[in-house]
Design a protein around this motif. Sequence first.
Motif, short mmCIF file in Angstrom:
data_model
loop_
_atom_site.label_atom_id
_atom_site.label_comp_id
_atom_site.label_asym_id
_atom_site.label_seq_id
_atom_site.Cartn_x
_atom_site.Cartn_y
_atom_site.Cartn_z
N GLY A 13 -12.64 -4.07 -4.47
CA GLY A 13 -11.57 -3.08 -4.57
C GLY A 13 -10.84 -2.91 -3.25
O GLY A 13 -9.61 -2.76 -3.22
N ARG A 14 -11.59 -2.92 -2.17
CA ARG A 14 -10.95 -2.83 -0.84
C ARG A 14 -10.00 -4.00 -0.61
O ARG A 14 -8.90 -3.84 -0.10
N VAL A 15 -10.46 -5.20 -0.96
CA VAL A 15 -9.62 -6.39 -0.75
C VAL A 15 -8.38 -6.32 -1.63
O VAL A 15 -7.26 -6.59 -1.17
N ALA A 16 -8.55 -5.96 -2.89
CA ALA A 16 -7.41 -5.89 -3.81
C ALA A 16 -6.36 -4.89 -3.31
O ALA A 16 -5.16 -5.16 -3.38
N ARG A 17 -6.81 -3.77 -2.79
CA ARG A 17 -5.86 -2.78 -2.27
C ARG A 17 -5.12 -3.30 -1.04
O ARG A 17 -3.92 -3.04 -0.88
N ARG A 18 -5.81 -4.04 -0.21
CA ARG A 18 -5.14 -4.60 0.97
C ARG A 18 -4.11 -5.66 0.56
O ARG A 18 -3.01 -5.71 1.14
N LEU A 19 -4.44 -6.49 -0.40
CA LEU A 19 -3.49 -7.50 -0.86
C LEU A 19 -2.27 -6.84 -1.50
O LEU A 19 -1.13 -7.27 -1.27
N ALA A 20 -2.50 -5.80 -2.28
CA ALA A 20 -1.38 -5.10 -2.90
C ALA A 20 -0.47 -4.48 -1.84
O ALA A 20 0.76 -4.53 -1.95
N ALA A 21 -1.07 -3.90 -0.81
CA ALA A 21 -0.27 -3.30 0.26
C ALA A 21 0.57 -4.34 0.99
O ALA A 21 1.64 -4.03 1.53
N ALA A 22 0.09 -5.59 1.00
CA ALA A 22 0.82 -6.68 1.65
C ALA A 22 1.83 -7.33 0.71
O ALA A 22 2.51 -8.29 1.09
N GLY A 23 1.94 -6.83 -0.51
CA GLY A 23 2.91 -7.36 -1.47
C GLY A 23 2.49 -8.66 -2.13
O GLY A 23 3.33 -9.40 -2.63
N VAL A 24 1.17 -8.93 -2.17
CA VAL A 24 0.67 -10.18 -2.73
C VAL A 24 0.48 -10.03 -4.24
O VAL A 24 -0.06 -9.03 -4.72
N THR A 25 0.92 -11.03 -5.00
CA THR A 25 0.67 -11.07 -6.43
C THR A 25 -0.77 -11.51 -6.66
O THR A 25 -1.22 -12.50 -6.09
N GLN A 26 -1.49 -10.78 -7.51
CA GLN A 26 -2.90 -11.11 -7.71
C GLN A 26 -3.33 -10.86 -9.15
O GLN A 26 -2.79 -10.02 -9.85
N THR A 27 -4.34 -11.63 -9.54
CA THR A 27 -5.01 -11.43 -10.82
C THR A 27 -6.39 -10.87 -10.53
O THR A 27 -7.12 -11.40 -9.69
N LEU A 28 -6.74 -9.80 -11.21
CA LEU A 28 -8.03 -9.16 -11.03
C LEU A 28 -8.93 -9.54 -12.21
O LEU A 28 -8.64 -9.17 -13.35
#
Length: 276
Positions: A13-28
């Motif tokens: 969850g910590r990593v996903a939030r950091r990626l989102a803050a950086a504007g990265v598109t991600q699949t969870l």
Amino acid sequence: MIAVTGSTGRLGGRVARRLAAAGVTQTLLVRDPARAPRLDGATAVRAGYGDHDAVVAALRGAGTVLMVSASESADRVDQHRAFVDAAAEAGVAHLVYVSFYGAAPDATFTLARDHWATEQHIRASGLAFTFLRDNLYAEAMLALVGDDGVIRGPAGRGRAAVVAQDDIADAATAVLTGPVRHAGATYDLTGPQSLTLDEVAAILSRATGRAIAYEPETVEEAYRSRAPYGVPGWQLDAWVSTYTAMAAGELDGISDAVPRLTGHPATPLADVVSAS
């Protein structure tokens, strides 16, 4: 696109939030999409580690994948192997695996052997990889304290370089967003100090205002004191071997990987506890 496992947990969850803050598109990839964090640019997909078809479908088009180790279980290595095989079939370019400090086939800490087996399977898969070998979580130190304010275990005077989950997440984010630079690398992620449990107890006492102490146990005493929990044998072995790995010196040693990957110093245990 980056794919992240474990986003309903503390580290993923910590990593996903950091990626989102950086504007990265991600699949969870999650077992229950309803529990996935709601993040900009993130799509939650139901895909457990052992669900081959769902994992292959979810990972198609993913360049880099964060593989947080599955929950502790008797078949965790089998789950890991199934996931790695599905990732290779899906055409994933780079797998970042959250492993454990000192992972080895003969590690004293029994679960570190599972991590070594997973690493070997990843190497054999042909995937580009990066291994993040975390020491014990700094956040877990308070959980070692009994209701009477005592940490008990057969750790002797052994040490562990406990590491903050935020530091691990920062390091993982750096690797995920620039994977080519880290292909084939294994990073030992540690805190800035290697501590005995006496020192851990003193730090916890100052940070919490409680009187906390460490009392060494023998291995036999450790098994007897934990037996009433009624857990399976493999789990009991894992609990006790956490301490015996410290006694054996296998969790000792300070790495500079956190500052090198993140650009900031590793966080001391006192700061982690004070912020919790």
